[in-house]
Motif scaffolding. Sequence first.
Motif, PDB file in Angstrom:
ATOM      1  N   TRP A   1       0.843  -1.190   0.000  1.00 23.20           N
ATOM      2  CA  TRP A   1       0.000   0.000   0.000  1.00 23.20           C
ATOM      3  C   TRP A   1       0.875   1.235   0.000  1.00 23.20           C
ATOM      4  O   TRP A   1       1.854   1.319   0.751  1.00 23.20           O
ATOM      5  N   VAL A   2       0.532   2.199  -0.827  1.00 22.73           N
ATOM      6  CA  VAL A   2       1.294   3.457  -0.889  1.00 22.73           C
ATOM      7  C   VAL A   2       0.309   4.619  -0.835  1.00 22.73           C
ATOM      8  O   VAL A   2      -0.585   4.720  -1.673  1.00 22.73           O
ATOM      9  N   PHE A   3       0.488   5.497   0.156  1.00 25.32           N
ATOM     10  CA  PHE A   3      -0.368   6.670   0.311  1.00 25.32           C
ATOM     11  C   PHE A   3       0.471   7.906   0.028  1.00 25.32           C
ATOM     12  O   PHE A   3       1.500   8.137   0.664  1.00 25.32           O
ATOM     13  N   GLU A   4       0.016   8.726  -0.947  1.00 25.30           N
ATOM     14  CA  GLU A   4       0.771   9.901  -1.372  1.00 25.30           C
ATOM     15  C   GLU A   4      -0.116  11.146  -1.291  1.00 25.30           C
ATOM     16  O   GLU A   4      -0.890  11.421  -2.199  1.00 25.30           O
ATOM     17  N   PRO A   5       0.004  11.901  -0.208  1.00 29.34           N
ATOM     18  CA  PRO A   5      -0.736  13.174  -0.133  1.00 29.34           C
ATOM     19  C   PRO A   5       0.043  14.278  -0.837  1.00 29.34           C
ATOM     20  O   PRO A   5       1.209  14.516  -0.540  1.00 29.34           O
ATOM     21  N   GLY A   6      -0.582  14.944  -1.794  1.00 27.17           N
ATOM     22  CA  GLY A   6       0.090  16.011  -2.518  1.00 27.17           C
ATOM     23  C   GLY A   6       1.298  15.496  -3.277  1.00 27.17           C
ATOM     24  O   GLY A   6       1.272  14.409  -3.852  1.00 27.17           O
TER      25      GLY A   6
ATOM     26  N   GLU B   1       4.279  14.889  -1.820  1.00 21.11           N
ATOM     27  CA  GLU B   1       5.238  14.461  -0.811  1.00 21.11           C
ATOM     28  C   GLU B   1       6.014  13.232  -1.272  1.00 21.11           C
ATOM     29  O   GLU B   1       5.454  12.311  -1.867  1.00 21.11           O
ATOM     30  N   ALA B   2       7.326  13.213  -0.998  1.00 24.20           N
ATOM     31  CA  ALA B   2       8.152  12.051  -1.338  1.00 24.20           C
ATOM     32  C   ALA B   2       7.850  10.909  -0.366  1.00 24.20           C
ATOM     33  O   ALA B   2       7.523  11.126   0.804  1.00 24.20           O
TER      34      ALA B   2
ATOM     35  N   LYS C   1       2.351  -4.723   8.838  1.00 27.20           N
ATOM     36  CA  LYS C   1       1.248  -4.029   9.486  1.00 27.20           C
ATOM     37  C   LYS C   1      -0.070  -4.584   8.949  1.00 27.20           C
ATOM     38  O   LYS C   1      -0.206  -4.846   7.764  1.00 27.20           O
ATOM     39  N   GLY C   2      -1.049  -4.748   9.830  1.00 29.55           N
ATOM     40  CA  GLY C   2      -2.325  -5.317   9.424  1.00 29.55           C
ATOM     41  C   GLY C   2      -3.258  -4.304   8.805  1.00 29.55           C
ATOM     42  O   GLY C   2      -2.981  -3.093   8.767  1.00 29.55           O
ATOM     43  N   ALA C   3      -4.401  -4.791   8.339  1.00 28.37           N
ATOM     44  CA  ALA C   3      -5.363  -3.955   7.630  1.00 28.37           C
ATOM     45  C   ALA C   3      -5.884  -2.817   8.508  1.00 28.37           C
ATOM     46  O   ALA C   3      -6.024  -1.677   8.049  1.00 28.37           O
ATOM     47  N   THR C   4      -6.150  -3.097   9.772  1.00 27.09           N
ATOM     48  CA  THR C   4      -6.666  -2.057  10.674  1.00 27.09           C
ATOM     49  C   THR C   4      -5.640  -0.949  10.860  1.00 27.09           C
ATOM     50  O   THR C   4      -5.970   0.246  10.819  1.00 27.09           O
ATOM     51  N   TRP C   5      -4.374  -1.336  11.037  1.00 27.34           N
ATOM     52  CA  TRP C   5      -3.307  -0.341  11.210  1.00 27.34           C
ATOM     53  C   TRP C   5      -3.185   0.523   9.956  1.00 27.34           C
ATOM     54  O   TRP C   5      -3.036   1.747  10.060  1.00 27.34           O
ATOM     55  N   ILE C   6      -3.244  -0.093   8.773  1.00 29.78           N
ATOM     56  CA  ILE C   6      -3.124   0.652   7.515  1.00 29.78           C
ATOM     57  C   ILE C   6      -4.242   1.684   7.394  1.00 29.78           C
ATOM     58  O   ILE C   6      -4.009   2.846   7.051  1.00 29.78           O
ATOM     59  N   PHE C   7      -5.461   1.263   7.701  1.00 30.08           N
ATOM     60  CA  PHE C   7      -6.611   2.178   7.624  1.00 30.08           C
ATOM     61  C   PHE C   7      -6.444   3.359   8.579  1.00 30.08           C
ATOM     62  O   PHE C   7      -6.628   4.523   8.192  1.00 30.08           O
ATOM     63  N   GLU C   8      -6.061   3.085   9.823  1.00 27.32           N
ATOM     64  CA  GLU C   8      -5.903   4.151  10.805  1.00 27.32           C
ATOM     65  C   GLU C   8      -4.738   5.067  10.443  1.00 27.32           C
ATOM     66  O   GLU C   8      -4.793   6.277  10.682  1.00 27.32           O
ATOM     67  N   ARG C   9      -3.684   4.496   9.851  1.00 25.62           N
ATOM     68  CA  ARG C   9      -2.527   5.316   9.462  1.00 25.62           C
ATOM     69  C   ARG C   9      -2.905   6.277   8.338  1.00 25.62           C
ATOM     70  O   ARG C   9      -2.455   7.420   8.307  1.00 25.62           O
TER      71      ARG C   9
ATOM     72  N   MET D   1      -4.222  12.361   7.237  1.00 26.02           N
ATOM     73  CA  MET D   1      -5.073  13.428   6.717  1.00 26.02           C
ATOM     74  C   MET D   1      -5.294  14.548   7.722  1.00 26.02           C
ATOM     75  O   MET D   1      -5.982  15.530   7.420  1.00 26.02           O
ATOM     76  N   ASP D   2      -4.702  14.398   8.901  1.00 21.47           N
ATOM     77  CA  ASP D   2      -4.859  15.405   9.945  1.00 21.47           C
ATOM     78  C   ASP D   2      -4.073  16.662   9.555  1.00 21.47           C
ATOM     79  O   ASP D   2      -2.844  16.638   9.464  1.00 21.47           O
ATOM     80  N   ARG D   3      -4.769  17.765   9.329  1.00 20.53           N
ATOM     81  CA  ARG D   3      -4.129  19.004   8.873  1.00 20.53           C
ATOM     82  C   ARG D   3      -3.257  19.649   9.956  1.00 20.53           C
ATOM     83  O   ARG D   3      -2.467  20.547   9.659  1.00 20.53           O
ATOM     84  N   LYS D   4      -3.388  19.196  11.198  1.00 22.69           N
ATOM     85  CA  LYS D   4      -2.558  19.744  12.266  1.00 22.69           C
ATOM     86  C   LYS D   4      -1.151  19.145  12.231  1.00 22.69           C
ATOM     87  O   LYS D   4      -0.254  19.597  12.912  1.00 22.69           O
ATOM     88  N   LYS D   5      -0.967  18.097  11.417  1.00 24.42           N
ATOM     89  CA  LYS D   5       0.321  17.427  11.313  1.00 24.42           C
ATOM     90  C   LYS D   5       0.932  17.676   9.937  1.00 24.42           C
ATOM     91  O   LYS D   5       0.254  18.107   9.008  1.00 24.42           O
ATOM     92  N   THR D   6       2.217  17.381   9.814  1.00 25.36           N
ATOM     93  CA  THR D   6       2.903  17.509   8.533  1.00 25.36           C
ATOM     94  C   THR D   6       2.463  16.388   7.604  1.00 25.36           C
ATOM     95  O   THR D   6       2.403  15.219   8.018  1.00 25.36           O
ATOM     96  N   LEU D   7       2.137  16.722   6.355  1.00 25.59           N
ATOM     97  CA  LEU D   7       1.752  15.698   5.394  1.00 25.59           C
ATOM     98  C   LEU D   7       2.900  14.724   5.192  1.00 25.59           C
ATOM     99  O   LEU D   7       4.054  15.124   5.040  1.00 25.59           O
ATOM    100  N   GLN D   8       2.599  13.439   5.181  1.00 30.18           N
ATOM    101  CA  GLN D   8       3.627  12.422   5.023  1.00 30.18           C
ATOM    102  C   GLN D   8       3.138  11.326   4.089  1.00 30.18           C
ATOM    103  O   GLN D   8       2.051  10.777   4.264  1.00 30.18           O
TER     104      GLN D   8
END
Length: 268
Positions: A114-119, A121-122, A130-138, A143-150
């Motif tokens: 699984w690869v998640f790419e916001p904007g 970002e490298a 990591k299991g399916a639940t962890w991937i979903f929560e990660r 997507m939390d705007r209070k944190k740095t996009l990763q």
Amino acid sequence: MDAILTVMVPCFLNWEFDKTETLWKRELEVQGIVNPVSFRFGEHIKIEPRPIYQWLAKFIPDGEVNWHSFVLFGDYINMLETEANGWIEPDEAKPTGLDIVIKHICDATPNCVWVFEPGDEAIDLIYANKGATWIFERIKSAMDRKKTLQAFAVFEETQLCQQNLQKTKEMAEIKRKLIGILTMHSKGFYTEDEVIHAAVQLMGKSEIDIELWHSLPEWVRRDIIDQLADFHAETELYLFHHSQSGMVNIVKGQYLALKSWLLRMNLI
């Protein structure tokens, strides 16, 4: 949010989702995807086949060839972003079905990536086993705007994956050190010759990839090629900090290793 969620799977057979029309089917077939199949789950997620792009291929274990890539489209991303940032009341949040989709794909096709790419970002965060639940929560937490996009990648660290994971970590560490060297140069602590020498040493220690090479400034790539074009085993190499012949031979080996890679890439 402008983000892309990709899943890459080995030996794909089928998923228990509703099949739907594949957009750009003819173009995908031209790019080598035979009989591209798309799926839909609920109202918010469509799963479309896509080529495995260069920046994603490095996450596929060496020796595995029959891999397939899918991008998950839909308004589920905006829905999760709204929920993650508290822009609606908790009791107003509607289920997107992404957690169900991730679990089904993980269960049906083990060793998926699984690869998640916001904007733009490298992808510099890598997780294994990591299991399916962890991937979903990660994904939600990303997507939390209070944190740095990763951007990040997640895959199961099977025996086939270990070598590729180690190489990816090595590339990330070399890139981090190169950035440090270039930063020191911009502040006047390193000369251009010192930058080139340090860069050649770093990249000559490992089998680098083309993405890392192109991340270097153009002047660094040009000067490395100029310096290595006529370099050979008999070339005299003076090291200010290392006068021992043993160390000179080690550094020469690094110079020659990088030159060999540049020759294979037709860059010299």
